[in-house]
Write a protein that holds these residues in place. Sequence first.
Motif, mmCIF file in Angstrom:
data_model
loop_
_atom_site.group_PDB
_atom_site.id
_atom_site.type_symbol
_atom_site.label_atom_id
_atom_site.label_comp_id
_atom_site.label_asym_id
_atom_site.label_seq_id
_atom_site.Cartn_x
_atom_site.Cartn_y
_atom_site.Cartn_z
ATOM 1 N N SER A 164 -34.956 -10.436 2.434
ATOM 2 C CA SER A 164 -34.970 -11.573 1.518
ATOM 3 C C SER A 164 -36.345 -12.229 1.462
ATOM 4 O O SER A 164 -36.818 -12.604 0.384
ATOM 5 N N LYS A 165 -36.995 -12.345 2.616
ATOM 6 C CA LYS A 165 -38.309 -12.984 2.646
ATOM 7 C C LYS A 165 -39.326 -12.175 1.856
ATOM 8 O O LYS A 165 -40.165 -12.738 1.127
ATOM 9 N N GLU A 166 -39.285 -10.853 1.984
ATOM 10 C CA GLU A 166 -40.208 -10.006 1.217
ATOM 11 C C GLU A 166 -39.981 -10.165 -0.285
ATOM 12 O O GLU A 166 -40.931 -10.229 -1.074
ATOM 13 N N ILE A 167 -38.701 -10.252 -0.675
ATOM 14 C CA ILE A 167 -38.366 -10.376 -2.095
ATOM 15 C C ILE A 167 -38.814 -11.730 -2.651
ATOM 16 O O ILE A 167 -39.376 -11.805 -3.748
ATOM 17 N N THR A 168 -38.573 -12.808 -1.906
ATOM 18 C CA THR A 168 -38.976 -14.129 -2.406
ATOM 19 C C THR A 168 -40.495 -14.225 -2.517
ATOM 20 O O THR A 168 -41.020 -14.844 -3.458
ATOM 21 N N ARG A 169 -41.234 -13.607 -1.581
ATOM 22 C CA ARG A 169 -42.701 -13.615 -1.673
ATOM 23 C C ARG A 169 -43.160 -12.826 -2.903
ATOM 24 O O ARG A 169 -44.101 -13.221 -3.596
ATOM 25 N N GLU A 170 -42.477 -11.718 -3.169
ATOM 26 C CA GLU A 170 -42.804 -10.910 -4.338
ATOM 27 C C GLU A 170 -42.569 -11.693 -5.630
ATOM 28 O O GLU A 170 -43.406 -11.664 -6.555
ATOM 29 N N LEU A 171 -41.470 -12.417 -5.701
ATOM 30 C CA LEU A 171 -41.164 -13.208 -6.893
ATOM 31 C C LEU A 171 -42.132 -14.379 -7.041
ATOM 32 O O LEU A 171 -42.499 -14.751 -8.168
ATOM 33 N N GLU A 172 -42.539 -14.972 -5.931
ATOM 34 C CA GLU A 172 -43.527 -16.065 -5.998
ATOM 35 C C GLU A 172 -44.833 -15.572 -6.589
ATOM 36 O O GLU A 172 -45.446 -16.253 -7.431
#
Length: 437
Positions: free
Chosen positions: A138-146
């Motif tokens: 989840s953390k990798e995905i949220t950083r990618e979306l940011e």
Amino acid sequence: MVAKISVGSSVYGALAYNAEKINKEKGRVLDTNKIYNDGSGNIDIRRAFEDFKLWMPQSTRAEKTMMHISLNPHPDDKLSEAQYTQLAHEYMEKMGFGDMPYLIVKHEDIDRHHIHIVALRVRQDGTAISTKNNYYRSKEITRELERKYGLHTAEHQKITPDMPITKVDPNGDIKRQIANTVKMVGMRYRFQTMGEFNAILGLYNVKCEQTDGKVNGREYHGLVYFATDDSGKVIASPFKASRLGKFASRTAIDSRFEKAADKIDVRPTKRTVAEVMAQSSSKDDFIAGLKEKNIDLVLRHTEDGRIYGATFIDHNTMTVLNGSRLGKEFSANALDRWFNNPVEKPVIQPAPHESEGNRLQLSGGYHHAPEPDTPRQERQTTHQDSQGHQSRDYDDSSMFDGLGGLFSVGPAYDPQEEAFYREMQRRRKKKKRGPRL
């Protein structure tokens, strides 16, 4: 953007939580996937629940069949409903939930708007989407979306040893505030009962209640937390411990009760409270004197105003102690009599080494004789442990009747004797617990 994920077994409960926000005009449905959506922004719980059930398999080995996710952008990111919707769909796709039924709700109950997603995690063939390494994925995905949408980087608030504990602000994120308070209180203070736990929580406008009952024939024992105002009145919907974190669970709090029993030393607090009491002439004088010594006194009253509970919170030793743990002169009954009638001020029993007239000279030194007018039973206090069983705590001085002065900390303090005293305490506690099997 911070994503918080919880897994559970009650889809209906998650739907009801989000419907409550919508009913209070602090939320609206943005979009759904494989679930009926009439476009009004409202939610028909029964209809939505029936739609979720259509996608549920006849049988599955998974006990936790759903996920409840909240996506929380940085407070400086002001997003439109269309942007929130797009973020939610992309996040669910990357997390492996693109083909699963889910519902997206925007929450506006605090200044920092955010979205909640209720989703099934069990496929129609009975297999479940893995939750292994959810946090890191989840953390990798949220950083990618940011990075993709130029959003600010947001992190979980980290709890540090020097972070002050503050009262709940009704205009802020109440759930986050309650969670932080419970976590910091648990990390810093020692307490042994639910009453003592609530006494320290109450300083910061938080209350905890036990919940016991049966669901589908299965017993459950949990905790529910509330935000209150300064008078103790509840100001928001309660939060189950499972929504705050494992640290707030009944298992975790019961474990803290047990660990505290071996670590708490009541003597420093008892000495300080006794000194303040000796110098005080009234309730207000006593409370003010304790405040100067960094000790809070929490009193609980019946409807007719009688004190039925008294808890001392010592911020110096980080301990929370019901008055009866310090001695009967500090109990709720003793304080109630004193506060209502100044001549009923409790008589503080002096420590053995302070009673010069009650000594016998033995083997070239002084030795304390037992107090003939104080039966041993009167020096016992009874309390209930976390399982509801009664146990007895003895006043420190009663452990070695006839040897009290030898182990008292005072002018004749001896480190070797104090070490022996602690060893005897440890053996007594070990004997009380019984041998390990």
